[in-house]
Design a protein around this motif. Structure first.
Motif, PDB file in Angstrom:
ATOM      1  N   TYR A  55      42.709  38.418  45.122  1.00  0.00           N
ATOM      2  CA  TYR A  55      41.580  37.876  44.376  1.00  0.00           C
ATOM      3  C   TYR A  55      40.389  37.641  45.295  1.00  0.00           C
ATOM      4  CZ  TYR A  55      44.879  37.023  40.540  1.00  0.00           C
ATOM      5  OH  TYR A  55      45.807  37.171  39.538  1.00  0.00           O
ATOM      6  N   GLY A  56      39.220  37.489  44.699  1.00  0.00           N
ATOM      7  CA  GLY A  56      38.026  37.195  45.472  1.00  0.00           C
ATOM      8  C   GLY A  56      38.073  35.794  46.062  1.00  0.00           C
ATOM      9  N   ASP A  57      37.343  35.593  47.144  1.00  0.00           N
ATOM     10  CA  ASP A  57      37.355  34.302  47.823  1.00  0.00           C
ATOM     11  C   ASP A  57      36.818  33.187  46.929  1.00  0.00           C
ATOM     12  OD1 ASP A  57      38.365  35.487  50.097  1.00  0.00           O
ATOM     13  OD2 ASP A  57      36.395  35.791  51.011  1.00  0.00           O
ATOM     14  N   GLY A  58      35.945  33.525  46.003  1.00  0.00           N
ATOM     15  CA  GLY A  58      35.296  32.497  45.206  1.00  0.00           C
ATOM     16  C   GLY A  58      36.062  32.054  43.976  1.00  0.00           C
ATOM     17  N   VAL A  59      37.110  32.765  43.592  1.00  0.00           N
ATOM     18  CA  VAL A  59      37.815  32.427  42.362  1.00  0.00           C
ATOM     19  C   VAL A  59      38.685  31.188  42.578  1.00  0.00           C
ATOM     20  CG1 VAL A  59      39.843  33.876  42.782  1.00  0.00           C
ATOM     21  CG2 VAL A  59      39.170  33.346  40.438  1.00  0.00           C
ATOM     22  N   ARG A 105      46.991  35.329  46.516  1.00  0.00           N
ATOM     23  CA  ARG A 105      45.614  35.019  46.883  1.00  0.00           C
ATOM     24  C   ARG A 105      44.856  36.195  47.502  1.00  0.00           C
ATOM     25  NH1 ARG A 105      41.061  32.852  45.936  1.00  0.00           N
ATOM     26  NH2 ARG A 105      41.914  30.770  45.580  1.00  0.00           N
ATOM     27  N   GLU A 114      40.690  45.671  41.216  1.00  0.00           N
ATOM     28  CA  GLU A 114      39.610  45.076  40.424  1.00  0.00           C
ATOM     29  C   GLU A 114      39.632  43.550  40.432  1.00  0.00           C
ATOM     30  OE1 GLU A 114      38.700  46.924  36.539  1.00  0.00           O
ATOM     31  OE2 GLU A 114      40.383  48.272  36.957  1.00  0.00           O
ATOM     32  N   TYR A 115      40.718  42.951  40.874  1.00  0.00           N
ATOM     33  CA  TYR A 115      40.857  41.496  40.777  1.00  0.00           C
ATOM     34  C   TYR A 115      39.733  40.706  41.450  1.00  0.00           C
ATOM     35  CZ  TYR A 115      45.665  42.235  39.086  1.00  0.00           C
ATOM     36  OH  TYR A 115      46.773  42.620  38.372  1.00  0.00           O
ATOM     37  N   PRO A 116      39.147  41.208  42.563  1.00  0.00           N
ATOM     38  CA  PRO A 116      38.049  40.442  43.166  1.00  0.00           C
ATOM     39  C   PRO A 116      36.863  40.238  42.213  1.00  0.00           C
ATOM     40  CG  PRO A 116      38.910  42.000  44.752  1.00  0.00           C
ATOM     41  CD  PRO A 116      39.562  42.332  43.429  1.00  0.00           C
ATOM     42  N   GLY A 117      36.816  40.998  41.122  1.00  0.00           N
ATOM     43  CA  GLY A 117      35.739  40.830  40.152  1.00  0.00           C
ATOM     44  C   GLY A 117      35.954  39.676  39.187  1.00  0.00           C
ATOM     45  N   THR A 152      35.898  36.084  37.893  1.00  0.00           N
ATOM     46  CA  THR A 152      35.050  34.937  38.249  1.00  0.00           C
ATOM     47  C   THR A 152      35.499  33.640  37.588  1.00  0.00           C
ATOM     48  OG1 THR A 152      33.506  35.462  36.447  1.00  0.00           O
ATOM     49  CG2 THR A 152      33.038  36.409  38.619  1.00  0.00           C
TER      50      THR A 152
END
Length: 299
Positions: A261-265, A258, A220-223, A225
């Motif tokens: 996580y999502g690329d944008g965080v 890293r 869920e970490y890519p969520g 923000t």
């Protein structure tokens, strides 16, 4: 000021809110890890505490006792589920944003966690969008030392068998550390003197740590923000060593974390040298406080 926040029909969270001299629109919600109360964030190991540092930077800080600890409600241990803990923190944040704690509707909330309470920080960031503007995750990574964790139970016993807590009326599900057991798990002797070891024992709290399956997992970490700051001691026996994270530097820590996580965080890291699991009890604590202060001022 001492505060009491209702987080359920018969449940409340106790805490202490400190504010700067001037107006503040940012508040740090500082939540201790397992077997600690709010005093963890108020320790002055070798200079200002975490609270002192952030108040000096113009931010308010609310230190809390999680449910079951300190002056907060102590329900039967079976009721202290992961969702119970997470929901209680959601209520705390909402009360701060609504101005229900001290009359100030805080515009920005930084959730500061240690060890077990990392799971609560992640829960708010992922499952209650808008609750937090940034999260600080200290004393934990996604690659623990499984060998150490496998034997950790031997260091704890029912709190109602401990003379320090016999009067609290706790059931057998509440545990606490066996006297003298904490230093080997939580502290690194090179930067912790006898006075701090004794203080750590005084900070001991009975606690109920629920199963982690109700909390967000790495999938869920890519969520996430909001900005994230990771802080770990390079001598943390729970999260370093064979099979665990490489915490020799911020770069190696980020390299391991890293990809989850999502690329944008906005993800940053700091590794505190010569420091064990309970960072605030070490003479090095001011190093990470300064990093966290500067990070929070950039939010």
């Amino acid at each position: 000021m001492d505060v009491r926040i209702q987080v359920g029909l018969d449940l409340h969270i106790a805490g202490e809110l400190r504010t700067p001299v001037g107006p503040a629109d940012t508040v740090h919600v500082a939540v201790p890890g397992g077997y600690y109360g709010r005093g963890y964030w108020q320790v002055r190991a070798n200079g200002p505490s975490y609270v002192d540092t952030m108040v000096g930077a113009g931010h308010a800080v609310l230190t809390v006792d999680r449910l079951g600890t300190g002056d907060s409600s102590r329900p039967p241990s079976a009721e202290l589920l992961g969702t119970t803990h997470a929901d209680s923190m959601h209520h705390v944040v909402q009360a701060l944003r609504a101005g229900e704690v001290d009359g100030v509707p805080y515009r920005r909330v930084v959730f500061v966690s240690h060890s077990f309470s990392i799971a609560l920080a992640l829960s708010l960031a992922l499952r209650h969008p808008g609750d937090v503007d940034g999260i600080i995750l200290t004393g934990g990574t996604n690659q623990p030392n499984e060998k150490v964790f496998a034997g950790i139970g031997a260091h704890f016993h029912p709190a109602n068998q401990d003379p320090r807590f016999a009067g609290r009326g706790l059931d057998d599900g509440y545990l606490t550390s066996i006297p003298g057991a904490r230093a080997g798990l939580f502290l690194h002797p090179a930067t912790v003197d006898e006075q701090l070891v004794a203080l750590d024992e005084q900070l001991t709290e009975p606690d109920v740590i629920p199963a982690y399956d109700t909390f967000p997992g790495p999938a869920e970490y890519p969520g996430i923000t909001v900005p994230v700051l990771l802080v770990v001691g390079d001598r943390d026996v729970l999260f370093t060593g064979e099979g665990a994270s490489d915490c020799t530097s911020a770069a190696t820590l980020l390299a391991g974390e890293r990809p989850l996580y999502g690329d944008g965080v906005a993800l940053e890291a700091f590794v505190v040298p010569e420091t064990g699991h309970s960072l605030n009890l070490h003479r090095t604590a001011s190093q990470w406080y300064d990093v966290a202060r500067d990070w929070a001022l950039r939010l």
